[in-house]
Design an enzyme around this catalytic site. Structure first.
Site, PDB file in Angstrom:
ATOM      1  N   HIS A  37       1.114   8.482   5.575  1.00 45.30           N
ATOM      2  CA  HIS A  37       1.720   7.302   6.175  1.00 45.30           C
ATOM      3  C   HIS A  37       1.875   7.449   7.682  1.00 45.30           C
ATOM      4  O   HIS A  37       2.107   8.542   8.189  1.00 45.30           O
ATOM      5  CB  HIS A  37       3.104   7.045   5.572  1.00 45.30           C
ATOM      6  CG  HIS A  37       3.071   6.225   4.327  1.00 45.30           C
ATOM      7  ND1 HIS A  37       3.802   5.078   4.178  1.00 45.30           N
ATOM      8  CD2 HIS A  37       2.386   6.378   3.179  1.00 45.30           C
ATOM      9  CE1 HIS A  37       3.580   4.550   2.985  1.00 45.30           C
ATOM     10  NE2 HIS A  37       2.719   5.342   2.358  1.00 45.30           N
ATOM     11  N   GLU A 106      -2.154  -0.029   3.094  1.00 46.44           N
ATOM     12  CA  GLU A 106      -1.064  -0.982   3.285  1.00 46.44           C
ATOM     13  C   GLU A 106      -0.998  -1.380   4.750  1.00 46.44           C
ATOM     14  O   GLU A 106      -1.225  -0.564   5.646  1.00 46.44           O
ATOM     15  CB  GLU A 106       0.291  -0.368   2.882  1.00 46.44           C
ATOM     16  CG  GLU A 106       0.374   0.120   1.462  1.00 46.44           C
ATOM     17  CD  GLU A 106       0.034   1.604   1.352  1.00 46.44           C
ATOM     18  OE1 GLU A 106       0.068   2.322   2.378  1.00 46.44           O
ATOM     19  OE2 GLU A 106      -0.281   2.033   0.234  1.00 46.44           O
ATOM     20  N   GLY A 173      -5.533  -3.137 -10.860  1.00 46.05           N
ATOM     21  CA  GLY A 173      -5.917  -4.189 -11.791  1.00 46.05           C
ATOM     22  C   GLY A 173      -7.396  -4.141 -12.111  1.00 46.05           C
ATOM     23  O   GLY A 173      -8.132  -3.264 -11.634  1.00 46.05           O
ATOM     24  N   VAL A 177     -10.529  -1.696 -10.667  1.00 46.21           N
ATOM     25  CA  VAL A 177     -11.080  -0.741 -11.634  1.00 46.21           C
ATOM     26  C   VAL A 177     -12.580  -0.925 -11.772  1.00 46.21           C
ATOM     27  O   VAL A 177     -13.360   0.034 -11.705  1.00 46.21           O
ATOM     28  CB  VAL A 177     -10.384  -0.888 -12.995  1.00 46.21           C
ATOM     29  CG1 VAL A 177     -11.141  -0.111 -14.070  1.00 46.21           C
ATOM     30  CG2 VAL A 177      -8.951  -0.400 -12.920  1.00 46.21           C
TER      31      VAL A 177
END
Length: 324
Positions: A37, A106, A173, A177
């Site tokens: 981060h 992010e 999701g 995938v």
């Protein structure tokens, strides 16, 4: 299952993280993962050292545990060719103990380079290109690439380990995938969803691939203190990754979670001194098909007590439950 320890760069400085890494190996953890981060999720966490420097030091103060980024974003803050170089260096420093964990990132961390924040479909396109670049460089020799988002001009990894560095990719999701399972060696996810494991195997990952989860816990002899600390530092966790990927900074997370109660957090995160709640949460990952789970002890100053608890009580109970 195999059990890991999280070096959470958002809640401890670099020297402390290295010390915790050595202690976690002595405590008996199988592997260690590090977040990567530029900023903490919340100001209360208070840290964000450079993960790759920390991991380099950790490789020298440990001997047995596997090491992993959980996860690095190779699409904006770092060019994928540089990530490939860093991963190869880590594999050499750790004598073959390193896995490169990657994800689409992010806004919190990637906006700092001033390029804006792309839509999720664009981020997935970028990550797919990054995986091709990193894999191409891992193959050895000179490598060039011309894609929609990245270019590589005659690059070569001059210090390439004899053992190819495994790549794990974070998914949330069916779309991610399907896209990334054929390109990776392992799956990363933070929710114990059996559908992710099934879809990963169908999409080309294979039933033998590692599925690596993560579970936050707030250990403390004082259950009330554990619950308060979990709320103070980890209330962002319940927003889900579709929300967490978009907010630009700690103030955004503070605003988005201002109405999250302490009870909301303690109902989803094991808090207190008992093994039982942690065991129950880990069982959800095991039942879903995960092979590995890394624990996150909430609170940078509470790692020593947690590691003593893990060595004396938690890890023996987990070994007994899963027979490894």
């Amino acid at each position: 299952m195999r059990f890991g320890y999280t070096l959470m760069t958002e809640q401890a400085g670099p020297k402390a993280l290295v010390r915790y890494a050595a202690a976690a190996e002595r405590a008996g953890f199988d592997f260690e993962v590090s977040s990567d981060h530029f900023s903490p999720w919340l100001a209360e966490q208070g840290h964000a050292p450079y993960a790759w420097s920390v991991l380099g030091a950790v490789a020298q103060c440990t001997e047995r545990v596997e090491l992993m980024t959980y996860v690095t974003c190779p699409i904006m803050r770092y060019h994928p060719a540089v990530v490939a170089q860093k991963a190869s260096t880590m594999q050499l420093l750790s004598d073959g103990r390193f896995t490169l964990g990657l994800g689409a990132g992010e806004n919190l961390n990637e906006h700092v380079v001033g390029r804006g924040w792309p839509a999720v479909n664009v981020r997935h396109e970028m990550l797919e290109e990054a995986l091709h670049i990193i894999g191409g460089l891992f193959d050895g020799g000179y490598f060039s690439y011309a894609g929609e988002h990245f270019r590589v001009d005659s690059a070569k990894l001059w210090d390439l380990p004899g053992q190819r560095t495994p790549i794990a990719v974070a998914v949330s999701g069916a779309q991610s995938v399907t896209r990334f399972a054929p390109l990776a060696d392992a799956m990363v996810a933070v929710e114990p969803k059996a559908s992710l494991c099934r879809e990963w195997d169908k999409a080309g990952g294979g039933a033998g691939d590692r599925k690596i989860g993560q579970l936050p816990v707030s250990w403390d002899r004082d259950s009330a203190a554990a619950s308060r600390r979990a709320h103070e530092q980890f209330r962002w966790f319940g927003g889900g990754w579709k929300v967490n990927a978009e907010l630009p900074g700690p103030s955004g997370f503070a605003g988005a979670t201002q109405f999250v109660t302490e009870s909301d957090v303690s109902q989803s995160i094991p808090c207190g001194p008992e093994v039982g709640p942690i065991l129950k949460s880990l069982r959800e990952f095991a039942d879903a098909g995960f092979t590995d789970v890394a624990l996150v002890q909430i609170g940078g100053e509470h790692q020593d007590g947690f590691l003593e608890f893990a060595e004396a009580e938690l890890l023996p109970a987990l070994r007994q439950e899963w027979g490894n």
